[in-house]
Design a protein around this motif. Structure first.
Motif, mmCIF file in Angstrom:
data_model
loop_
_atom_site.group_PDB
_atom_site.id
_atom_site.type_symbol
_atom_site.label_atom_id
_atom_site.label_comp_id
_atom_site.label_asym_id
_atom_site.label_seq_id
_atom_site.Cartn_x
_atom_site.Cartn_y
_atom_site.Cartn_z
ATOM 1 N N CYS A 58 62.188 66.382 39.356
ATOM 2 C CA CYS A 58 61.464 67.537 40.089
ATOM 3 C C CYS A 58 60.779 66.809 41.265
ATOM 4 C CB CYS A 58 60.478 68.015 39.295
ATOM 5 S SG CYS A 58 61.232 68.688 37.489
ATOM 6 N N LEU A 59 61.021 67.352 42.451
ATOM 7 C CA LEU A 59 60.763 67.053 43.898
ATOM 8 C C LEU A 59 59.612 67.909 44.139
ATOM 9 C CD1 LEU A 59 63.888 66.439 45.676
ATOM 10 C CD2 LEU A 59 62.368 64.676 44.375
ATOM 11 N N GLU A 60 59.578 69.278 44.031
ATOM 12 C CA GLU A 60 58.362 70.095 44.453
ATOM 13 C C GLU A 60 58.461 71.625 43.615
ATOM 14 O OE1 GLU A 60 59.283 72.281 48.317
ATOM 15 O OE2 GLU A 60 60.304 70.228 48.734
ATOM 16 N N GLY A 61 57.598 72.112 43.679
ATOM 17 C CA GLY A 61 57.409 73.317 42.873
ATOM 18 C C GLY A 61 57.163 73.360 41.598
ATOM 19 N N GLU A 73 57.715 73.175 30.865
ATOM 20 C CA GLU A 73 57.014 73.324 32.263
ATOM 21 C C GLU A 73 57.336 71.946 33.056
ATOM 22 O OE1 GLU A 73 56.161 76.109 33.229
ATOM 23 O OE2 GLU A 73 56.428 76.964 31.040
ATOM 24 N N LEU A 74 57.798 72.039 34.438
ATOM 25 C CA LEU A 74 58.199 71.258 34.971
ATOM 26 C C LEU A 74 57.427 71.167 36.412
ATOM 27 C CD1 LEU A 74 61.991 71.122 34.621
ATOM 28 C CD2 LEU A 74 60.441 69.781 33.456
ATOM 29 N N GLU A 75 57.046 70.079 36.804
ATOM 30 C CA GLU A 75 56.240 70.151 38.247
ATOM 31 C C GLU A 75 56.542 68.821 39.177
ATOM 32 O OE1 GLU A 75 51.821 68.450 36.943
ATOM 33 O OE2 GLU A 75 52.367 70.458 36.888
ATOM 34 N N GLN A 76 56.399 68.708 40.045
ATOM 35 C CA GLN A 76 56.733 67.618 41.191
ATOM 36 C C GLN A 76 56.518 66.191 40.172
ATOM 37 O OE1 GLN A 76 54.437 67.677 44.575
ATOM 38 N NE2 GLN A 76 55.644 65.498 45.489
ATOM 39 N N GLY A 77 57.517 65.347 40.473
ATOM 40 C CA GLY A 77 57.441 64.088 39.684
ATOM 41 C C GLY A 77 57.944 64.041 38.190
ATOM 42 N N VAL A 101 66.348 66.976 42.084
ATOM 43 C CA VAL A 101 67.692 66.153 42.011
ATOM 44 C C VAL A 101 68.233 66.042 40.817
ATOM 45 C CG1 VAL A 101 68.767 64.042 42.805
ATOM 46 C CG2 VAL A 101 67.104 65.032 44.268
ATOM 47 N N ALA A 102 69.729 66.391 40.679
ATOM 48 C CA ALA A 102 70.051 66.291 39.235
ATOM 49 C C ALA A 102 71.316 65.100 39.514
ATOM 50 C CB ALA A 102 70.966 67.562 39.050
ATOM 51 N N VAL A 103 71.446 64.520 38.300
ATOM 52 C CA VAL A 103 72.608 63.311 38.035
ATOM 53 C C VAL A 103 73.436 63.891 36.688
ATOM 54 C CG1 VAL A 103 72.653 60.978 37.723
ATOM 55 C CG2 VAL A 103 70.665 61.958 38.925
ATOM 56 N N PHE A 104 74.417 63.891 37.013
ATOM 57 C CA PHE A 104 75.567 64.071 35.865
ATOM 58 C C PHE A 104 76.718 63.307 35.967
ATOM 59 C CE2 PHE A 104 78.397 67.578 34.422
ATOM 60 C CZ PHE A 104 77.817 67.837 32.940
ATOM 61 N N PRO A 105 77.130 62.805 34.775
ATOM 62 C CA PRO A 105 78.283 61.917 34.961
ATOM 63 C C PRO A 105 79.597 62.361 35.493
ATOM 64 C CG PRO A 105 77.260 61.774 32.744
ATOM 65 C CD PRO A 105 76.733 62.856 33.714
ATOM 66 N N VAL A 106 80.390 61.775 36.290
ATOM 67 C CA VAL A 106 81.608 62.263 36.752
ATOM 68 C C VAL A 106 82.370 62.602 35.416
ATOM 69 C CG1 VAL A 106 83.782 61.489 38.044
ATOM 70 C CG2 VAL A 106 81.648 61.112 38.797
#
Length: 124
Positions: A58-61, A73-77, A101-106
């Protein structure tokens, strides 16, 4: 070494959500797809499953993730790790954009209720 310049990064839109492709097989990655997701205020997440683990940083919001029966509940960081084959919905009930930002295997696929598995276009 492949590089995706921000001005050339492709964007994909769903109602209330913008995905920006950063790394994927079409952009030179062989192991992981990475994208930026921006969810507008008031956007309810679409429930879906993934064939592989997915990670969100989570980058912002502020956002809410329903993972299986649990609400987070998710917040920055914060970092959310979603296990494979688990229901997921990301929602933004706040007043500012939620960005991660999301990361997912090819090779990983998404599964919407009642539909065949598919590779999201931002992960291709």
């Amino acid at each position: 070494m492949p590089i995706t310049k921000s001005a050339a990064a492709p964007t994909f839109q769903l109602p209330g959500t913008i995905f920006t492709g950063l790394a994927s097989p079409k952009r030179g990655s062989t192991s992981n797809a990475v994208w930026h997701v921006r969810i507008a205020p008031g956007t309810q997440g679409a429930p879906h499953r993934l064939s592989h683990e997915e990670i969100f940083v989570c980058l912002e919001g502020r956002g809410t993730a329903q993972v299986g029966e649990q609400i987070h509940e998710l917040e920055q960081g914060d970092t959310l790790i979603v296990p494979p084959d688990t229901d997921l919905a990301l929602t933004n009930a706040g007043t500012k954009d939620f960005c991660a930002v999301a990361v997912f295997p090819v090779g990983g696929q998404a599964i919407l209720p009642g539909q065949a598995a598919f590779t999201p276009p931002w992960a291709e």
